[in-house]
Design an enzyme around this catalytic site. Structure first.
Site, mmCIF file in Angstrom:
data_model
loop_
_atom_site.group_PDB
_atom_site.id
_atom_site.type_symbol
_atom_site.label_atom_id
_atom_site.label_comp_id
_atom_site.label_asym_id
_atom_site.label_seq_id
_atom_site.Cartn_x
_atom_site.Cartn_y
_atom_site.Cartn_z
ATOM 1 N N GLU A 93 0.826 -1.198 0.000
ATOM 2 C CA GLU A 93 0.000 0.000 0.000
ATOM 3 C C GLU A 93 0.863 1.251 0.000
ATOM 4 O O GLU A 93 2.040 1.225 0.382
ATOM 5 C CB GLU A 93 -0.936 -0.018 1.202
ATOM 6 C CG GLU A 93 -0.228 -0.097 2.531
ATOM 7 C CD GLU A 93 -1.200 -0.373 3.676
ATOM 8 O OE1 GLU A 93 -1.815 -1.446 3.682
ATOM 9 O OE2 GLU A 93 -1.321 0.494 4.549
ATOM 10 N N CYS A 106 3.769 8.397 0.367
ATOM 11 C CA CYS A 106 4.411 7.514 1.349
ATOM 12 C C CYS A 106 4.409 6.111 0.752
ATOM 13 O O CYS A 106 3.344 5.563 0.466
ATOM 14 C CB CYS A 106 3.622 7.564 2.644
ATOM 15 S SG CYS A 106 4.232 6.417 3.877
ATOM 16 N N CYS A 113 7.096 -7.052 7.415
ATOM 17 C CA CYS A 113 8.279 -6.485 8.068
ATOM 18 C C CYS A 113 8.759 -7.440 9.147
ATOM 19 O O CYS A 113 7.961 -8.113 9.797
ATOM 20 C CB CYS A 113 7.906 -5.137 8.682
ATOM 21 S SG CYS A 113 9.292 -4.266 9.432
ATOM 22 N N CYS A 117 7.911 -4.251 15.746
ATOM 23 C CA CYS A 117 7.484 -3.184 16.666
ATOM 24 C C CYS A 117 6.043 -3.470 17.101
ATOM 25 O O CYS A 117 5.179 -3.744 16.261
ATOM 26 C CB CYS A 117 7.557 -1.811 15.994
ATOM 27 S SG CYS A 117 9.212 -1.402 15.415
ATOM 28 N N CYS A 120 2.871 -1.585 15.565
ATOM 29 C CA CYS A 120 2.809 -1.382 14.118
ATOM 30 C C CYS A 120 2.039 -2.493 13.398
ATOM 31 O O CYS A 120 2.360 -3.678 13.555
ATOM 32 C CB CYS A 120 4.229 -1.289 13.569
ATOM 33 S SG CYS A 120 4.266 -0.972 11.807
ATOM 34 N N CYS A 334 0.220 3.353 8.235
ATOM 35 C CA CYS A 334 0.895 2.299 7.477
ATOM 36 C C CYS A 334 0.471 0.897 7.892
ATOM 37 O O CYS A 334 0.305 0.591 9.054
ATOM 38 C CB CYS A 334 2.401 2.458 7.571
ATOM 39 S SG CYS A 334 3.075 2.086 9.168
#
Ligand code: SAH
Length: 346
Positions: A93, A106, A113, A117, A120, A334
């Site tokens: 995205e 962005c 990932c 974290c 997130c 995000c």
């Protein structure tokens, strides 16, 4: 033989290939412009290339492109969020944001990932793969084409850890700033990292002129380790040393991202400790009210607490801004859209 991803090749590399195929050098520049300025989706669109050579190109290379799956437009501020499907069926995205000085995009750098974290959404389902340079570029090209907006700045703050995909990101930076392509000045590009120390130093030495954003989110290792597993790999001392090195090498101000989570990192003591560690560094702090992600169970600090934290830092001489919330009605933060699409698939 496996076909080559032509949009990920630098002009120099493309030239070598084209000369190797027996064509003159200038042909490579023509093709490069078709790909990076005119955004051709097929070789047959390249009208200044003979049909015969178009066929040859077709047999050696492929032109990657993204398929738009979803587009959400904010009724509040015109922020646009895109969900794209990649060749292998994965999703990424990106978000277009309107600022007074122009349109910013962005983009994502990985599918998923590894960094873990806890606040997130991008990391919850783990890591799938790195994005190729062309997949990073195409988020910009496709979104610009679809929206009709001229993109004046790029932030690498979408899904993924860009410095964990270092080689492809460097190649992307070369491509996006090439004068025969999009010709974006890297002064208008920010790269956000959770703090991979060696890579920050490598990047500093390259002196590319981009802005480095570092996701700090804590004033010390104890608080940082509660939310960011990367803090077990690199202490805050090591990280801040690398940031100082970056600022000294590049003369560029580091932007520290600090998402305020109620009861975790938003106390007066946290502000004082942060200020004392950052004092004297060429930097500024960007405060973000944490975007609550269902799985994490965190609460955003109240608006007035964000401003209280900001004022504390300002009073201690630390340049501090509060990030504007854009696209609140379309889950523009995000990882949220890809995450939602995964939930739907299940
Ligand atoms: N991996 C990179 C870039 C991707 S995240 C990095 O860590 O910097 C982009 C920014 O959004 C980072 O500062 C990240 O910490 C922050 N972020 C992620 N989830 C968030 C949330 N739920 N609320 C507020 N900020 C968040």
């Amino acid at each position: 033989m496996e076909k080559i991803d032509i949009k990920s090749l630098t002009l120099e590399e493309l030239t070598q290939h084209i000369v190797g195929l027996g064509e003159p050098k200038f042909r490579a520049k023509q093709i490069y412009e078709w790909l990076h300025q005119k955004h051709a989706f097929s070789f047959s669109e390249m009208t200044n290339i003979s049909a015969k050579f178009q066929q040859r190109l077709e047999s050696v290379f492929y032109i990657d492109s993204l398929k738009m799956i979803k587009k959400l437009v904010s009724q509040i501020d015109n922020t646009v969020k895109y969900l794209y499907e990649l060749r292998d069926g994965e999703f990424v995205e990106c978000v277009l944001m309107e600022y007074r000085h122009g349109t910013s995009i962005c983009i994502s750098s990985q599918v998923g990932c590894k960094m873990g974290c806890t606040f997130c959404a991008s990391t919850i389902a783990g890591f799938v793969r790195n994005l190729t340079p062309s997949e990073m570029l195409d988020q910009i090209y496709c979104s610009a084409l679809d929206s009709g907006r001229k993109i004046s700045s790029v932030v690498m703050m979408g899904i993924g850890e860009p410095l964990d995909n270092y080689d492809n990101v460097l190649r992307f930076l070369e491509l996006v700033s090439d004068e025969n392509g999009m010709n974006l000045s890297l002064r208008h590009l920010s790269l956000s990292t959770c703090g991979l120390v060696e890579r920050i130093c490598d990047l500093a030495e390259k002196r590319l002129g981009l802005t480095l954003s570092v996701s700090l989110h804590a004033p010390n290792d104890t608080v940082r380790s509660k939310t960011m597993p990367v803090s077990r790999r690199y202490s805050m001392n090591e990280l801040l040393k690398a940031c100082r090195f970056y600022a000294e090498e590049t003369h560029r101000r580091i932007s520290f991202e600090y998402a305020l989570i109620r009861g975790v990192n938003d106390s007066k003591r946290d502000a004082e400790e942060l200020a004392s560690r950052l004092r004297g560094m060429l930097c500024h702090v960007n405060l973000i009210p944490v975007n609550p992600v269902e799985e994490a169970g965190y609460q955003a600090a109240a608006r007035e607490d964000v401003f209280r934290f900001q004022n504390l830092l300002l009073s201690m001489g630390i340049n501090t801004t509060v990030r504007r919330t854009l696209g609140a009605d379309i889950h523009a933060a995000c990882g949220q859209l890809r995450r939602n699409s995964q939930n739907v698939k299940r």
